[in-house]
Scaffold this active site. Sequence first.
Site, short mmCIF file in Angstrom:
data_model
loop_
_atom_site.label_atom_id
_atom_site.label_comp_id
_atom_site.label_asym_id
_atom_site.label_seq_id
_atom_site.Cartn_x
_atom_site.Cartn_y
_atom_site.Cartn_z
N LYS A 1 0.87 -1.21 -0.08
CA LYS A 1 0.13 0.02 -0.10
C LYS A 1 0.99 1.30 0.07
CE LYS A 1 -4.05 -2.35 -0.54
NZ LYS A 1 -4.34 -3.09 0.28
C1 PLP Z 1 -5.58 -4.24 0.82
C2 PLP Z 1 -6.97 -3.80 0.81
C3 PLP Z 1 -7.72 -4.13 1.89
C4 PLP Z 1 -7.25 -4.96 3.12
O1 PLP Z 1 -6.28 -4.48 3.72
P1 PLP Z 1 -5.16 -5.21 4.86
O2 PLP Z 1 -4.41 -4.25 5.27
O3 PLP Z 1 -4.31 -6.13 3.95
O4 PLP Z 1 -6.30 -5.88 5.63
C5 PLP Z 1 -9.00 -3.91 1.78
N1 PLP Z 1 -9.66 -3.30 0.74
C6 PLP Z 1 -9.01 -2.98 -0.43
C7 PLP Z 1 -9.86 -2.53 -1.38
C8 PLP Z 1 -7.80 -3.36 -0.31
O5 PLP Z 1 -6.95 -3.21 -1.56
#
Ligand code: PLP
Length: 385
Positions: A183
């Site tokens: 992210k």
């Molecule tokens: C990455 C992601 C999540 C989940 O994030 P985590 O921190 O891995 O739990 C939720 N929604 C979207 C759209 C994502 O891309």
Amino acid sequence: MSEFLPFHTPDIGEEEVTEVVQVLRSGWLTTGTKAKQFENEFAAMVGARHAIAVNSCTAALHLALEALGVREGDEVIVPTMTFAATAEVVTYLKAKPVLVDSTPDTLNISPDAVEQAITPRTKAIVPVHFAGHPCEMSWIHAVAQAHNLAVVEDAAHALPARYRGKMIGSLSDLTCFSFYATKNITTGEGGMVTTDDADLAARVRIMSLHGLSRDAWSRYTAQGSWYYEILSPGFKYNLTDIAAALGLAQLAKCDRFWKARDRVAALYRDGFRDVPEIVCPSAADHVQHAWHLYVIQLDLEALRIDRNEFIAQLQRAGIGCSVHFIPLHLHPYYRDSYGYKPADFPTAQAAFERIVSLPLYPKMTEADIQRVITVVRNIVKGNRR
Ligand SMILES: *Cc1c(COP(=O)(O)O)cnc(C)c1O
């Protein structure tokens, strides 16, 4: 043949290393002062009154819906064009995720589809800012208000993003961010809930740590007390100080990361300007796109190959790429449990066959970016109808 260009690599510098080592040497590893500082700085940055650090965005979404009182028999509206987490948290609470279609340009949740999906059992809407482009929030809030629904934003892609001048994280009942390894900023694994509502913040905080009346910091430090009460059977979702230290160093670079991402996006746009077979994403005038993903759409009518072959050729040329996302309604669980058919969401369905996510991250060099552009252009050139 040149080296493989990965789809993603995190940007971790000496600042991150120093921050983490400091925590390791401090004698306090789990949730404490670093997590608190991370929460405060994050809240200030997105303009929210409260921020609660947790160990994933999935946890954040679960806690947000729990705090709103979503339970068995309720329905929660979720786009089909998203990651597993957005909908699975609804099932954690024994409620029903109601999938809806996207709009063709941004691939964000379709306002019309949301309105059509509302029933007397609908409790909340969870818009996802796909790839980092904010959803049409004024419209979503208007619908939510008209039907007395809560709004929880899945902002896993949307840091730092703005909608009509306001930071994502400051707009809805609750907003959930991700610090997963790929992210825009990362703590390895981590997440954040932001809200302006003190009661919701308190519930999220308590439920993030077993439903206890006190966290570890207020139990084990000199000023603390050993006594606590279990107010509700909660979860184990707290963020460690080790992760929070990483987060603080990353947060300080968030703006620089964004500028680098914005530049990659601009260079891609320029590089594909005269390639009509490649439909590039763009940002609406009233938003700041966070550019988490660069999702191109192939004009399949103009090409002799399909998306999978396009990706195979990218891979063979040493370019890592991905697909965001396989719409939820195509997966066995959602298909079999709720009876969804591929054609139920025609926009997401059509988009799925055309989408490719290209590499987009601050560590990409000018040469990396030009290489991706050249490879994509060559694949198109070799496969025009
Ligand atoms: C990455 C992601 C999540 C989940 O994030 P985590 O921190 O891995 O739990 C939720 N929604 C979207 C759209 C994502 O891309």
